[in-house]
Scaffold this active site. Structure first.
Site, PDB file in Angstrom:
ATOM      1  N   GLU A  97     102.986 -11.399  98.113  1.00 15.96           N
ATOM      2  CA  GLU A  97     103.225 -11.850  96.727  1.00 15.96           C
ATOM      3  C   GLU A  97     103.753 -13.294  96.844  1.00 15.96           C
ATOM      4  OE1 GLU A  97     102.284 -12.396  93.840  1.00 15.96           O
ATOM      5  OE2 GLU A  97     102.724 -10.813  92.569  1.00 15.96           O
ATOM      6  N   ASP A  98     103.519 -14.168  95.959  1.00 17.24           N
ATOM      7  CA  ASP A  98     104.373 -15.401  95.972  1.00 17.24           C
ATOM      8  C   ASP A  98     105.562 -15.362  95.413  1.00 17.24           C
ATOM      9  OD1 ASP A  98     103.542 -14.776  93.344  1.00 17.24           O
ATOM     10  OD2 ASP A  98     102.863 -17.029  92.749  1.00 17.24           O
ATOM     11  N   ASP A 101     109.801 -11.466  90.858  1.00 18.48           N
ATOM     12  CA  ASP A 101     110.648 -11.913  89.460  1.00 18.48           C
ATOM     13  C   ASP A 101     111.208 -10.716  89.075  1.00 18.48           C
ATOM     14  OD1 ASP A 101     111.815 -13.425  87.468  1.00 18.48           O
ATOM     15  OD2 ASP A 101     110.510 -14.533  87.048  1.00 18.48           O
ATOM     16  N   LYS A 129     113.583 -13.474  93.357  1.00 20.05           N
ATOM     17  CA  LYS A 129     114.710 -13.866  92.323  1.00 20.05           C
ATOM     18  C   LYS A 129     115.073 -12.521  91.764  1.00 20.05           C
ATOM     19  CE  LYS A 129     112.979 -17.062  89.479  1.00 20.05           C
ATOM     20  NZ  LYS A 129     112.389 -17.898  88.230  1.00 20.05           N
ATOM     21  N   PHE A 150     112.833 -21.735  86.967  1.00 19.61           N
ATOM     22  CA  PHE A 150     111.205 -21.625  86.851  1.00 19.61           C
ATOM     23  C   PHE A 150     110.391 -22.802  88.081  1.00 19.61           C
ATOM     24  CE2 PHE A 150     106.973 -22.019  85.733  1.00 19.61           C
ATOM     25  CZ  PHE A 150     106.491 -20.776  85.517  1.00 19.61           C
ATOM     26  N   ASP A 157     102.289 -21.835  90.054  1.00 15.49           N
ATOM     27  CA  ASP A 157     101.837 -22.819  88.974  1.00 15.49           C
ATOM     28  C   ASP A 157     102.578 -22.654  87.829  1.00 15.49           C
ATOM     29  OD1 ASP A 157      99.558 -21.463  87.101  1.00 15.49           O
ATOM     30  OD2 ASP A 157     100.620 -20.258  88.421  1.00 15.49           O
ATOM     31  N   ARG A 163     100.019 -26.245  91.854  1.00 14.81           N
ATOM     32  CA  ARG A 163      99.664 -25.220  92.943  1.00 14.81           C
ATOM     33  C   ARG A 163      99.918 -25.866  94.236  1.00 14.81           C
ATOM     34  NH1 ARG A 163      98.615 -19.848  91.257  1.00 14.81           N
ATOM     35  NH2 ARG A 163      97.650 -19.722  89.305  1.00 14.81           N
TER      36      ARG A 163
END
Length: 177
Positions: A97-98, A101, A129, A150, A157, A163
C-alpha cells in the site's frame, strides 16, 4: 508550483528505504514463494520499485479498493473496485500500500483476505500515519512514519494529480481548493 507546500521525503531517501525494506522482506521469506499484491492506484510506483528489489520467487497481483472519494479525508466506507485475479489459499501474501492513514481500507482487506486461508498475510506500506489511525492495524513493514499532513507524489494523488512527482510532498490545500 504553488500547490506544493514542501518536500517531505526526497527521492534519494525513498530509494534507499525501499531497498532496505525489500532486503528485510527477502530475508523474512527466504526460501519461500511470495505473492505481492499492489493496492491500485496509489501504490503502483512504490510497488514497482519494491518488487524489483525483492530477491524471491515472486507472483504479482493487483486490487483496487478505496475509502476515499475525491477529497482529502476518508469516507469510512470501503469500496472494492477490483479483486484479486487468483486464489490466495496456502500462499504467503504481502499487501503493498502507498499509505496507512486511518487503517480502514487495509483492515477491511486483511479481514477479507484472511478468510481466503493464506499461509501468511502481511502489509508493507511506503508511508505510515499512525496519528490518524481508527483501527488497531499496524503494518509489518513500513518505509516512513509521517506527521498528519496531506501528502502527494510517488504515486499518491490529490484528485488524480501529482502522482508522478518523484518526491513525497506536502500539498498546500488552500492552493488546490
Amino acid at each position: 508550483m504553488n500547490e506544493i507546500k514542501k518536500i517531505l521525503i526526497k527521492e534519494s531517501d525513498i530509494k534507499r528505504k525501499v531497498k532496505e525494506v525489500a532486503d528485510t522482506v527477502t530475508a523474512d521469506y527466504a526460501g519461500e514463494k511470495l505473492l505481492a499484491v499492489c493496492v491500485l492506484r496509489g501504490a503502483s510506483i512504490f510497488f514497482a520499485d519494491l518488487v524489483r528489489e525483492i530477491n524471491l520467487d515472486l507472483e504479482l497481483d493487483f486490487i483496487s479498493a478505496s475509502s476515499y472519494g475525491s477529497g482529502t479525508s476518508s469516507s469510512g466506507e470501503v469500496k472494492m473496485i477490483k479483486d484479486l485475479s487468483e486464489p490466495i489459499a496456502g500462499k504467503n501474501v504481502l499487501i503493498v500500500e502507498d499509505i496507512v492513514d486511518t487503517g480502514i481500507t487495509l483492515s477491511y482487506l486483511k479481514k477479507i483476505f484472511a478468510t481466503r486461508n493464506p499461509k501468511s498475510l502481511r502489509i508493507c506500506t511506503l508511508l505510515d500515519k499512525p496519528s490518524r489511525r481508527k483501527t488497531e492495524l499496524v503494518p509489518e513493514y513500513r518505509c516512513f512514519e509521517i506527521p498528519n499532513e496531506f501528502v502527494v507524489g510517488y504515486g499518491l494523488d490529490y484528485n488524480e494529480r501529482f502522482r508522478a512527482l518523484k518526491d513525497v510532498c506536502v500539498i498546500n490545500e488552500d492552493a488546490v481548493k
